[in-house]
Design a protein around this motif. Sequence first.
Motif, PDB file in Angstrom:
ATOM      1  N   CYS A  96      16.765  -3.089   2.716  1.00 24.30           N
ATOM      2  CA  CYS A  96      15.454  -3.091   2.058  1.00 24.30           C
ATOM      3  C   CYS A  96      15.086  -4.499   1.592  1.00 24.30           C
ATOM      4  CB  CYS A  96      15.467  -2.120   0.873  1.00 24.30           C
ATOM      5  SG  CYS A  96      13.849  -1.886   0.123  1.00 24.30           S
ATOM      6  N   TYR A  97      16.027  -5.182   0.944  1.00 22.51           N
ATOM      7  CA  TYR A  97      15.766  -6.566   0.520  1.00 22.51           C
ATOM      8  C   TYR A  97      15.471  -7.453   1.727  1.00 22.51           C
ATOM      9  CZ  TYR A  97      16.727  -6.506  -4.507  1.00 22.51           C
ATOM     10  OH  TYR A  97      16.637  -6.307  -5.866  1.00 22.51           O
ATOM     11  N   ASN A  98      16.269  -7.295   2.791  1.00 30.63           N
ATOM     12  CA  ASN A  98      16.069  -8.140   3.968  1.00 30.63           C
ATOM     13  C   ASN A  98      14.703  -7.904   4.611  1.00 30.63           C
ATOM     14  OD1 ASN A  98      18.625  -9.226   3.628  1.00 30.63           O
ATOM     15  ND2 ASN A  98      19.600  -7.847   5.097  1.00 30.63           N
ATOM     16  N   GLU A  99      14.337  -6.631   4.775  1.00 30.72           N
ATOM     17  CA  GLU A  99      13.067  -6.308   5.427  1.00 30.72           C
ATOM     18  C   GLU A  99      11.876  -6.743   4.571  1.00 30.72           C
ATOM     19  OE1 GLU A  99      12.734  -5.470   8.392  1.00 30.72           O
ATOM     20  OE2 GLU A  99      14.543  -4.421   9.032  1.00 30.72           O
ATOM     21  N   LEU A 100      11.950  -6.508   3.276  1.00 33.00           N
ATOM     22  CA  LEU A 100      10.832  -6.891   2.400  1.00 33.00           C
ATOM     23  C   LEU A 100      10.698  -8.408   2.289  1.00 33.00           C
ATOM     24  CD1 LEU A 100      11.184  -4.173  -0.371  1.00 33.00           C
ATOM     25  CD2 LEU A 100       9.246  -4.479   1.162  1.00 33.00           C
ATOM     26  N   THR A 101      11.821  -9.107   2.319  1.00 32.20           N
ATOM     27  CA  THR A 101      11.748 -10.575   2.322  1.00 32.20           C
ATOM     28  C   THR A 101      11.080 -11.064   3.606  1.00 32.20           C
ATOM     29  OG1 THR A 101      13.767 -10.710   0.987  1.00 32.20           O
ATOM     30  CG2 THR A 101      13.107 -12.686   2.185  1.00 32.20           C
ATOM     31  N   LYS A 102      11.447 -10.441   4.730  1.00 33.80           N
ATOM     32  CA  LYS A 102      10.808 -10.794   6.008  1.00 33.80           C
ATOM     33  C   LYS A 102       9.309 -10.500   5.967  1.00 33.80           C
ATOM     34  CE  LYS A 102      11.443  -7.950   9.422  1.00 33.80           C
ATOM     35  NZ  LYS A 102      12.157  -7.175  10.473  1.00 33.80           N
ATOM     36  N   LEU A 103       8.939  -9.341   5.429  1.00 31.56           N
ATOM     37  CA  LEU A 103       7.524  -8.979   5.340  1.00 31.56           C
ATOM     38  C   LEU A 103       6.766  -9.907   4.404  1.00 31.56           C
ATOM     39  CD1 LEU A 103       7.952  -5.105   5.242  1.00 31.56           C
ATOM     40  CD2 LEU A 103       6.846  -6.396   7.070  1.00 31.56           C
ATOM     41  N   ARG A 104       7.442 -10.369   3.344  1.00 31.92           N
ATOM     42  CA  ARG A 104       6.799 -11.294   2.405  1.00 31.92           C
ATOM     43  C   ARG A 104       6.467 -12.614   3.093  1.00 31.92           C
ATOM     44  NH1 ARG A 104       4.065 -13.989   0.261  1.00 31.92           N
ATOM     45  NH2 ARG A 104       3.970 -14.792  -1.877  1.00 31.92           N
ATOM     46  N   LYS A 115       0.854  -1.179   0.000  1.00 37.39           N
ATOM     47  CA  LYS A 115       0.000   0.000   0.000  1.00 37.39           C
ATOM     48  C   LYS A 115       0.898   1.239   0.000  1.00 37.39           C
ATOM     49  CE  LYS A 115      -4.197  -1.843   2.133  1.00 37.39           C
ATOM     50  NZ  LYS A 115      -5.193  -1.697   3.230  1.00 37.39           N
ATOM     51  N   PRO A 116       0.430   2.347  -0.582  1.00 35.85           N
ATOM     52  CA  PRO A 116       1.275   3.552  -0.637  1.00 35.85           C
ATOM     53  C   PRO A 116       1.832   3.973   0.712  1.00 35.85           C
ATOM     54  CG  PRO A 116      -0.646   3.824  -2.034  1.00 35.85           C
ATOM     55  CD  PRO A 116      -0.846   2.531  -1.291  1.00 35.85           C
ATOM     56  N   GLN A 117       1.015   3.922   1.766  1.00 32.84           N
ATOM     57  CA  GLN A 117       1.493   4.329   3.086  1.00 32.84           C
ATOM     58  C   GLN A 117       2.559   3.369   3.598  1.00 32.84           C
ATOM     59  OE1 GLN A 117      -1.581   4.800   6.039  1.00 32.84           O
ATOM     60  NE2 GLN A 117      -0.185   5.606   7.586  1.00 32.84           N
ATOM     61  N   SER A 118       2.457   2.087   3.229  1.00 35.86           N
ATOM     62  CA  SER A 118       3.469   1.108   3.632  1.00 35.86           C
ATOM     63  C   SER A 118       4.809   1.443   2.993  1.00 35.86           C
ATOM     64  CB  SER A 118       3.029  -0.302   3.228  1.00 35.86           C
ATOM     65  OG  SER A 118       1.811  -0.650   3.830  1.00 35.86           O
ATOM     66  N   ALA A 119       4.782   1.812   1.704  1.00 32.55           N
ATOM     67  CA  ALA A 119       6.017   2.174   1.008  1.00 32.55           C
ATOM     68  C   ALA A 119       6.646   3.417   1.631  1.00 32.55           C
ATOM     69  CB  ALA A 119       5.727   2.401  -0.473  1.00 32.55           C
ATOM     70  N   GLU A 120       5.822   4.387   2.015  1.00 33.52           N
ATOM     71  CA  GLU A 120       6.340   5.605   2.623  1.00 33.52           C
ATOM     72  C   GLU A 120       6.956   5.326   4.001  1.00 33.52           C
ATOM     73  OE1 GLU A 120       3.056   8.264   2.634  1.00 33.52           O
ATOM     74  OE2 GLU A 120       2.967   8.438   0.438  1.00 33.52           O
ATOM     75  N   LEU A 121       6.326   4.441   4.772  1.00 42.21           N
ATOM     76  CA  LEU A 121       6.875   4.077   6.073  1.00 42.21           C
ATOM     77  C   LEU A 121       8.207   3.351   5.931  1.00 42.21           C
ATOM     78  CD1 LEU A 121       3.664   2.875   7.977  1.00 42.21           C
ATOM     79  CD2 LEU A 121       5.056   4.882   8.509  1.00 42.21           C
ATOM     80  N   LEU A 122       8.287   2.483   4.931  1.00 42.63           N
ATOM     81  CA  LEU A 122       9.536   1.770   4.680  1.00 42.63           C
ATOM     82  C   LEU A 122      10.642   2.734   4.250  1.00 42.63           C
ATOM     83  CD1 LEU A 122       8.114  -1.386   2.889  1.00 42.63           C
ATOM     84  CD2 LEU A 122       9.523  -1.409   4.953  1.00 42.63           C
ATOM     85  N   LEU A 150       0.370  -5.226   1.260  1.00 45.40           N
ATOM     86  CA  LEU A 150       0.794  -5.190   2.662  1.00 45.40           C
ATOM     87  C   LEU A 150       0.295  -3.909   3.332  1.00 45.40           C
ATOM     88  CD1 LEU A 150       2.861  -6.631   4.734  1.00 45.40           C
ATOM     89  CD2 LEU A 150       4.379  -4.757   4.070  1.00 45.40           C
ATOM     90  N   PRO A 151      -0.391  -4.014   4.486  1.00 48.85           N
ATOM     91  CA  PRO A 151      -0.891  -2.809   5.173  1.00 48.85           C
ATOM     92  C   PRO A 151       0.217  -2.124   5.959  1.00 48.85           C
ATOM     93  CG  PRO A 151      -1.506  -4.763   6.408  1.00 48.85           C
ATOM     94  CD  PRO A 151      -0.828  -5.254   5.155  1.00 48.85           C
ATOM     95  N   PRO A 152       0.083  -0.832   6.235  1.00 56.47           N
ATOM     96  CA  PRO A 152       1.121  -0.100   6.989  1.00 56.47           C
ATOM     97  C   PRO A 152       1.312  -0.626   8.402  1.00 56.47           C
ATOM     98  CG  PRO A 152      -0.844   1.258   6.636  1.00 56.47           C
ATOM     99  CD  PRO A 152      -1.003   0.052   5.773  1.00 56.47           C
ATOM    100  N   GLU A 153       0.256  -1.236   8.985  1.00 50.44           N
ATOM    101  CA  GLU A 153       0.375  -1.758  10.347  1.00 50.44           C
ATOM    102  C   GLU A 153       1.458  -2.838  10.442  1.00 50.44           C
ATOM    103  OE1 GLU A 153      -3.364   0.168   9.632  1.00 50.44           O
ATOM    104  OE2 GLU A 153      -2.480  -1.593   8.635  1.00 50.44           O
ATOM    105  N   ALA A 154       1.627  -3.609   9.371  1.00 50.73           N
ATOM    106  CA  ALA A 154       2.653  -4.657   9.375  1.00 50.73           C
ATOM    107  C   ALA A 154       4.052  -4.044   9.388  1.00 50.73           C
ATOM    108  CB  ALA A 154       2.477  -5.556   8.149  1.00 50.73           C
ATOM    109  N   VAL A 155       4.222  -2.948   8.666  1.00 53.63           N
ATOM    110  CA  VAL A 155       5.525  -2.269   8.649  1.00 53.63           C
ATOM    111  C   VAL A 155       5.827  -1.706  10.028  1.00 53.63           C
ATOM    112  CG1 VAL A 155       6.869  -0.410   7.615  1.00 53.63           C
ATOM    113  CG2 VAL A 155       5.276  -1.723   6.202  1.00 53.63           C
TER     114      VAL A 155
END
Length: 328
Positions: A169-177, A151-158, A187-192
């Motif tokens: 970035c790769y490590n965190e996004l792999t973990k989130l995946r 979600k756009p807000q998730s990308a901004e939080l990241l 992915l919702p911003p709450e998960a980030v």
Amino acid sequence: MPVYFFWGADEFRLKKAVKGMCDRTLDPAWASFNFDKIPAEQPDALVQALNQAMTPPFGQGQRLVWLQDTAVGQRCSEAVLAELQRTLPAVPETSVLLMTSISKPDGRLKSTKLIQKYADVREFATIAPWKTDQIVHQIYQIAADVGLRLKPQSAELLAEAIGADTRRCYNELTKLRLYWDNGTEPLPPEAVTTLVTTNTQNSLQLANALRQGQTARALDLVNGLLSHNEPALRIVATLIGQFRTWLWVKLMADAGERDNRIIAQTAEIGNPKRVFFLQREVRDTRTIQLKQAMAHLLTLEANLKLGAPEAVALPTHIIEIAHCFASG
């Protein structure tokens, strides 16, 4: 195209691209015979790489010749230039010649013009921390690579939490995946917020604290950055970039310019819509204050490059810069 030139300071992305090149080019069973990694400091490294690229592969797959950290884009002798002119157009499709460099090739050189003509040139430069729109775009690209929608807000939080650090970035996004096992929903911003640690000690927050004359907060942010092993020169580079942008926006406002596109072009701001927010940030700031801050920052940069101790030079100049704005 059998010739490639990768350049840039983003070591993680560059090495990832090299690994991808190896995977696509080499047959695993014959890789030890067909992969040549040649350090630039080796005598006649470039000539050796060109000769190896002309050698047919052994067994299955292609031959891959990787010339590391080459300076051919910065300097090149006439003898080596002659070898480039002779070899680059003739590299066979059975070989791949890959040259990598941290530095951007000098477009004025004959060697660079040859490389641009015969090679696939790719840039792996590190995104400046203040170019938030580019950082968000990169996060979307990496998310697509790991198979995650945002979600756009998730990308901004990241972007706020990670910045331009592609490895993290790769490590965190792999973990989130792995966490977000829902292929139909982004992915919702709450998960980030829950899973990604945000380092609040970042250089852009430091720039804002300085502009607002908050000496104590600025010193806390500096201490936090240094304790996280952030290089002082990188901190200063971010501050210089941000204060230079603010200064340009203020100078254009003083000159009566109202066209955000012209201001963005002059100040090298990628998104003209960002000009409005920058103008609001410097509305109550005087031009002389920004000029004084730039003078302190350039002096600080010079001192650090001459070997001044980070733990002394950085806090001293931070106090002086904050005082420029606190004194009104």
